[in-house]
Design a protein around this motif. Structure first.
Motif, PDB file in Angstrom:
ATOM      1  N   GLN A  67      10.693  12.483  10.609  1.00 56.98           N
ATOM      2  CA  GLN A  67      10.445  11.541  11.697  1.00 56.98           C
ATOM      3  C   GLN A  67       9.010  11.034  11.678  1.00 56.98           C
ATOM      4  O   GLN A  67       8.749   9.846  11.896  1.00 56.98           O
ATOM      5  CB  GLN A  67      10.741  12.200  13.046  1.00 56.98           C
ATOM      6  N   ARG A  68       8.074  11.932  11.438  1.00 58.68           N
ATOM      7  CA  ARG A  68       6.662  11.595  11.557  1.00 58.68           C
ATOM      8  C   ARG A  68       6.041  11.089  10.264  1.00 58.68           C
ATOM      9  O   ARG A  68       5.231  10.175  10.278  1.00 58.68           O
ATOM     10  CB  ARG A  68       5.900  12.834  12.043  1.00 58.68           C
ATOM     11  N   LEU A  69       6.427  11.691   9.130  1.00 60.08           N
ATOM     12  CA  LEU A  69       5.791  11.362   7.859  1.00 60.08           C
ATOM     13  C   LEU A  69       6.710  10.724   6.839  1.00 60.08           C
ATOM     14  O   LEU A  69       6.268  10.330   5.762  1.00 60.08           O
ATOM     15  CB  LEU A  69       5.187  12.630   7.232  1.00 60.08           C
ATOM     16  N   SER A  70       8.008  10.655   7.150  1.00 58.70           N
ATOM     17  CA  SER A  70       9.007  10.110   6.220  1.00 58.70           C
ATOM     18  C   SER A  70       9.026  10.889   4.906  1.00 58.70           C
ATOM     19  O   SER A  70       9.215  10.333   3.814  1.00 58.70           O
ATOM     20  CB  SER A  70       8.748   8.618   5.940  1.00 58.70           C
ATOM     21  N   MET A  71       8.831  12.186   4.982  1.00 64.01           N
ATOM     22  CA  MET A  71       8.892  13.050   3.814  1.00 64.01           C
ATOM     23  C   MET A  71       9.143  14.484   4.273  1.00 64.01           C
ATOM     24  O   MET A  71       9.007  14.796   5.456  1.00 64.01           O
ATOM     25  CB  MET A  71       7.597  12.982   2.996  1.00 64.01           C
ATOM     26  N   SER A  72       9.492  15.340   3.331  1.00 68.77           N
ATOM     27  CA  SER A  72       9.725  16.747   3.639  1.00 68.77           C
ATOM     28  C   SER A  72       8.405  17.515   3.614  1.00 68.77           C
ATOM     29  O   SER A  72       7.419  17.052   3.024  1.00 68.77           O
ATOM     30  CB  SER A  72      10.683  17.351   2.609  1.00 68.77           C
ATOM     31  N   PRO A  73       8.369  18.711   4.230  1.00 65.16           N
ATOM     32  CA  PRO A  73       7.167  19.551   4.106  1.00 65.16           C
ATOM     33  C   PRO A  73       6.834  19.863   2.646  1.00 65.16           C
ATOM     34  O   PRO A  73       5.659  19.900   2.270  1.00 65.16           O
ATOM     35  CB  PRO A  73       7.539  20.822   4.880  1.00 65.16           C
ATOM     36  N   TYR A  74       7.878  20.081   1.832  1.00 62.66           N
ATOM     37  CA  TYR A  74       7.643  20.376   0.418  1.00 62.66           C
ATOM     38  C   TYR A  74       6.944  19.204  -0.276  1.00 62.66           C
ATOM     39  O   TYR A  74       6.024  19.394  -1.071  1.00 62.66           O
ATOM     40  CB  TYR A  74       8.965  20.687  -0.280  1.00 62.66           C
ATOM     41  N   ARG A  75       7.371  17.974   0.047  1.00 62.91           N
ATOM     42  CA  ARG A  75       6.737  16.802  -0.562  1.00 62.91           C
ATOM     43  C   ARG A  75       5.285  16.689  -0.114  1.00 62.91           C
ATOM     44  O   ARG A  75       4.390  16.357  -0.900  1.00 62.91           O
ATOM     45  CB  ARG A  75       7.519  15.529  -0.196  1.00 62.91           C
ATOM     46  N   TYR A  76       5.039  16.982   1.159  1.00 61.07           N
ATOM     47  CA  TYR A  76       3.660  16.911   1.647  1.00 61.07           C
ATOM     48  C   TYR A  76       2.795  17.937   0.923  1.00 61.07           C
ATOM     49  O   TYR A  76       1.678  17.627   0.489  1.00 61.07           O
ATOM     50  CB  TYR A  76       3.585  17.136   3.155  1.00 61.07           C
ATOM     51  N   TYR A 127      14.509  22.278  11.726  1.00 66.04           N
ATOM     52  CA  TYR A 127      13.868  21.436  12.744  1.00 66.04           C
ATOM     53  C   TYR A 127      12.513  20.944  12.239  1.00 66.04           C
ATOM     54  O   TYR A 127      12.142  19.786  12.461  1.00 66.04           O
ATOM     55  CB  TYR A 127      13.703  22.214  14.035  1.00 66.04           C
ATOM     56  N   LEU A 128      11.777  21.811  11.538  1.00 60.62           N
ATOM     57  CA  LEU A 128      10.491  21.393  10.981  1.00 60.62           C
ATOM     58  C   LEU A 128      10.687  20.260   9.982  1.00 60.62           C
ATOM     59  O   LEU A 128       9.934  19.279   9.984  1.00 60.62           O
ATOM     60  CB  LEU A 128       9.799  22.576  10.306  1.00 60.62           C
ATOM     61  N   CYS A 129      11.704  20.377   9.124  1.00 57.34           N
ATOM     62  CA  CYS A 129      11.988  19.305   8.154  1.00 57.34           C
ATOM     63  C   CYS A 129      12.323  18.002   8.869  1.00 57.34           C
ATOM     64  O   CYS A 129      11.901  16.917   8.454  1.00 57.34           O
ATOM     65  CB  CYS A 129      13.133  19.716   7.237  1.00 57.34           C
ATOM     66  N   ARG A 130      13.077  18.097   9.976  1.00 50.05           N
ATOM     67  CA  ARG A 130      13.429  16.895  10.730  1.00 50.05           C
ATOM     68  C   ARG A 130      12.192  16.241  11.339  1.00 50.05           C
ATOM     69  O   ARG A 130      12.058  15.009  11.327  1.00 50.05           O
ATOM     70  CB  ARG A 130      14.447  17.254  11.813  1.00 50.05           C
ATOM     71  N   TYR A 165       0.861  -1.179   0.000  1.00 50.87           N
ATOM     72  CA  TYR A 165       0.000   0.000   0.000  1.00 50.87           C
ATOM     73  C   TYR A 165       0.896   1.228   0.000  1.00 50.87           C
ATOM     74  O   TYR A 165       1.787   1.353   0.848  1.00 50.87           O
ATOM     75  CB  TYR A 165      -0.902   0.000   1.239  1.00 50.87           C
ATOM     76  N   SER A 166       0.671   2.132  -0.955  1.00 50.01           N
ATOM     77  CA  SER A 166       1.499   3.331  -1.098  1.00 50.01           C
ATOM     78  C   SER A 166       0.636   4.571  -0.990  1.00 50.01           C
ATOM     79  O   SER A 166      -0.371   4.701  -1.696  1.00 50.01           O
ATOM     80  CB  SER A 166       2.208   3.338  -2.454  1.00 50.01           C
ATOM     81  N   THR A 167       1.043   5.488  -0.110  1.00 56.95           N
ATOM     82  CA  THR A 167       0.388   6.782   0.026  1.00 56.95           C
ATOM     83  C   THR A 167       1.309   7.704   0.805  1.00 56.95           C
ATOM     84  O   THR A 167       2.127   7.235   1.608  1.00 56.95           O
ATOM     85  CB  THR A 167      -0.977   6.658   0.735  1.00 56.95           C
ATOM     86  N   GLY A 168       1.200   9.001   0.543  1.00 58.88           N
ATOM     87  CA  GLY A 168       2.001   9.958   1.287  1.00 58.88           C
ATOM     88  C   GLY A 168       3.495   9.772   1.152  1.00 58.88           C
ATOM     89  O   GLY A 168       4.254  10.097   2.063  1.00 58.88           O
TER      90      GLY A 168
END
Length: 279
Positions: A204-213, A197-200, A50-53
């Protein structure tokens, strides 16, 4: 495969829109796609991904995965031991809270049912209700029972509240401002953190960068607009934060796998069909 729609007239708190069960062929896949309802799958046997996010997880017997509305997702059966699963498609004012109570959210759409819980037998009752005169009410009751069963506390330690709070604030900000030309600095400033720190935290939480989200948010909104067939590609690009239609088309193809025009044509063909191979 067995698959039916329901007609839950008058049910607004929780309404089951479709149910189904399928024993998949090897390597059969669904997506990339976006749905306008929640779809909860339970795997009876076999394996798949299953792939998402931006994440892909391999799942097997006893696992559940949740498709959330307006989220780009893909799932594929294993090439050697393809899975068999059942699913509920549902909406309602209670739906977001119920999926949260059951341990699901956009950031964590997969969980494993404790072997001591009767989740397999509950999903096994799914199709037996399809011919009942009041099947909509019975299916809704069964879904409530499944949520209640999954809500039994497990031994997973909770994530740090401060981490979740910052990430949720950033996610909410991007979901509200995706149509604007927002920068990483603006997102970090909104939640009161340093950009690094936000990127980190996102990794940690989403396994992606804010830009990717943010890109994923924009692409799933674009998918919805393309399926509605109301706006041109350039108009859709502007509606999801891209001033340059060519840049939008490149990002769409990179994220979804096909061009916006091809996605629109595919959606047009699918809207003219009445049967589905998968959920």
């Amino acid at each position: 495969m067995e698959f039916i729609y329901t007609d839950p007239i008058g049910l607004t708190d929780l309404a089951v829109l479709e149910i189904g069960t399928q024993s998949c062929l090897p390597d059969i896949s669904f997506g990339p796609s976006v749905r306008d309802m929640y779809i909860l799958h339970y795997i009876h046997s076999g394996y798949g991904t299953y792939s998402t996010g931006g994440r892909t997880e391999r799942l097997g017997p006893g696992d559940l995965f949740l498709v959330t509305p307006d989220t780009v997702h893909t799932y594929r059966a294993d090439s050697v031991e393809p899975w068999s699963y059942s699913w509920f498609g549902f909406v309602g004012t209670f739906a977001p809270r119920l999926v949260e109570i059951a341990g699901f959210n956009v950031l964590s759409p997969v969980r494993t049912a404790d072997s001591s819980l009767p989740v397999d037998s509950l999903f096994g009752n799914l199709m037996s209700l399809r011919k009942e005169p009041a099947k909509e009410l019975l299916l809704t009751a069964l879904l409530y029972q499944i949520f209640g069963t999954l809500a039994i506390p497990d031994d997973t330690p909770p994530l740090r509240a401060d981490v979740g709070h910052h990430v949720r604030n950033a996610v909410s900000y991007m979901n509200a401002r995706y149509a604007d030309r927002i920068s990483l600095h603006e997102i970090a400033e909104h939640v009161g953190l340093d950009t690094k720190y936000l990127c980190r935290l996102f990794q940690q939480r989403l396994s992606m960068s804010p830009y990717r989200y943010l890109t994923d948010v924009r692409m799933r909104k674009a998918c919805r607009l393309l399926r509605r067939q109301l706006l041109g590609i350039a108009e859709i690009a502007q509606s999801v934060g891209y001033q340059d239609p060519l840049m939008f088309s490149r990002m769409f193809k990179r994220t979804i796998g096909i061009s916006p025009t091809a996605y629109r044509e595919k959606a047009k063909l699918e809207s003219g069909t009445t049967s589905y191979e998968t959920s």
